[in-house]
Design a protein around this motif. Sequence first.
Motif, PDB file in Angstrom:
ATOM      1  N   TYR A 318       9.715 -10.594   9.005  1.00 53.86           N
ATOM      2  CA  TYR A 318       8.461 -11.281   9.309  1.00 53.86           C
ATOM      3  C   TYR A 318       7.839 -11.722   7.974  1.00 53.86           C
ATOM      4  N   PRO A 319       8.255 -12.860   7.440  1.00 57.02           N
ATOM      5  CA  PRO A 319       7.834 -13.251   6.083  1.00 57.02           C
ATOM      6  C   PRO A 319       6.335 -13.440   5.928  1.00 57.02           C
ATOM      7  N   ASN A 320       5.612 -13.677   7.024  1.00 55.13           N
ATOM      8  CA  ASN A 320       4.174 -13.920   6.934  1.00 55.13           C
ATOM      9  C   ASN A 320       3.353 -12.752   7.462  1.00 55.13           C
ATOM     10  N   ILE A 321       3.862 -11.538   7.305  1.00 57.86           N
ATOM     11  CA  ILE A 321       3.084 -10.379   7.724  1.00 57.86           C
ATOM     12  C   ILE A 321       1.845 -10.273   6.842  1.00 57.86           C
ATOM     13  N   MET A 322       0.694 -10.143   7.480  1.00 59.51           N
ATOM     14  CA  MET A 322      -0.579 -10.115   6.756  1.00 59.51           C
ATOM     15  C   MET A 322      -1.138  -8.711   6.589  1.00 59.51           C
ATOM     16  N   GLN A 323      -1.004  -7.903   7.642  1.00 62.75           N
ATOM     17  CA  GLN A 323      -1.612  -6.576   7.611  1.00 62.75           C
ATOM     18  C   GLN A 323      -0.670  -5.546   8.228  1.00 62.75           C
ATOM     19  N   LEU A 324      -0.796  -4.335   7.733  1.00 62.73           N
ATOM     20  CA  LEU A 324      -0.005  -3.220   8.253  1.00 62.73           C
ATOM     21  C   LEU A 324      -0.933  -2.034   8.471  1.00 62.73           C
ATOM     22  N   LYS A 325      -0.848  -1.431   9.674  1.00 65.94           N
ATOM     23  CA  LYS A 325      -1.651  -0.248   9.988  1.00 65.94           C
ATOM     24  C   LYS A 325      -0.768   0.783  10.668  1.00 65.94           C
ATOM     25  N   TRP A 326      -1.152   2.033  10.544  1.00 70.41           N
ATOM     26  CA  TRP A 326      -0.509   3.101  11.310  1.00 70.41           C
ATOM     27  C   TRP A 326      -1.415   3.429  12.484  1.00 70.41           C
ATOM     28  N   GLU A 327      -0.809   3.743  13.621  1.00 74.58           N
ATOM     29  CA  GLU A 327      -1.597   3.941  14.832  1.00 74.58           C
ATOM     30  C   GLU A 327      -2.639   5.029  14.656  1.00 74.58           C
ATOM     31  N   LYS A 328      -2.290   6.129  14.022  1.00 76.10           N
ATOM     32  CA  LYS A 328      -3.245   7.207  13.831  1.00 76.10           C
ATOM     33  C   LYS A 328      -4.405   6.734  12.985  1.00 76.10           C
TER      34      LYS A 328
END
Length: 384
Positions: A318-328
């Motif tokens: 996914y070359p345009n991933i903007m944000q990453l979060k963990w569910e917790k």
Amino acid sequence: MRFIHTSDLHIGKTVSGFSMLEEQKAALKQIMDYVKERQADAVLLSGDLYDRSVPPAAAVTMFDAFLTGLSEMGVTILAIAGNHDCGERIGFANRILEKRGLYLEGKLEAPVRFVDIPDQWGFVRVHLAPFAKPAEVRSLYRCEGSMKTFEESFEEILRHVTYSPGGRDILMAHQFVVNQGLLPELSDSETRVSVGGTDQVEAALFQPFCYTALGHIHGCQQIGKNPVYYSGSPVKYSFSECSHRKSVLYGEVGENGKVTLERLPLTPVHDMRKIRGRLADLILPEVVSAADPEDYILAVLTDETELLDPIGTLRSVYPNIMQLKWEKRAVEQDDTVIHDDIMKEKGPYGLFADFYELVTGKTMSEEQEAVMRETAEQAEEEVS
């Protein structure tokens, strides 16, 4: 009279470090195509033309090309400044540009400036009300006494409007409009100018107009039962807008002033969406290919163990991933979001009033309230 209504272009905006210029250029091209296809007489741009008061050179160049293209079609262009714009810059050389059918209203005038657009039944009068704070309105209209809220300031503005003899009037405004206190659908990418809700303007004020072309809110929606509409932004600027179907509004003003409307869809270069799951599952070929992998992505990971470079792994597919979060962590962040919403709604004055009552066990006197409101407004003006 046929018109296209859009707003909140926010040209030059970046989202999570990604420039939106490519998306904006594509949206503006589609708007120009609609203008040509529908043979529009006018284009209404209801504020926040740029994302900040001093836009980057690339943003100015893009907006210039857009206005030039519209002008070459012979369409009348009416634009007002929003709270993100610098009114003086937007209004530069506006009296000269009028001769080419380009009306750029950066600063509010008293009375509000209007433009008559001819059609087969006479003309439609479009009133241009760029964003202005109550203090500016109070000074411009030389009002006596206090003027604390945006609604009070807009009541004063409308008292001096010169309506058309045929009753075919359109108002362009950039305000936070509500319907009997009910807020419009909001998104995370909007900036409110609020001290305890003083930025709210009731939609009922606009009843004399056959159409009110609003800017400021990024989701297309009608406010109340009268023809008072936010066009919404032509591009998605936050993940709270994932469900939005971006569009522009096409309208026709009939002989009696009745307006018929149609939403014309805009197709993004890259859509904005959320994905959720374990890292190993999200990078499976069948999952990746289920939608466009070049969309702008917010990934919520459900893995319970530590991962090595998850953002790099996701970016490989996914070359345009903007944000990453963990569910917790996302659950913890949700609590913060709720808290932030409460803070935004109450504003500095409301928060201080709660604090005062908590510490002293008493509510503030009228004199204390007046001092606090004045102090909060001054602080808000200095920040903005």
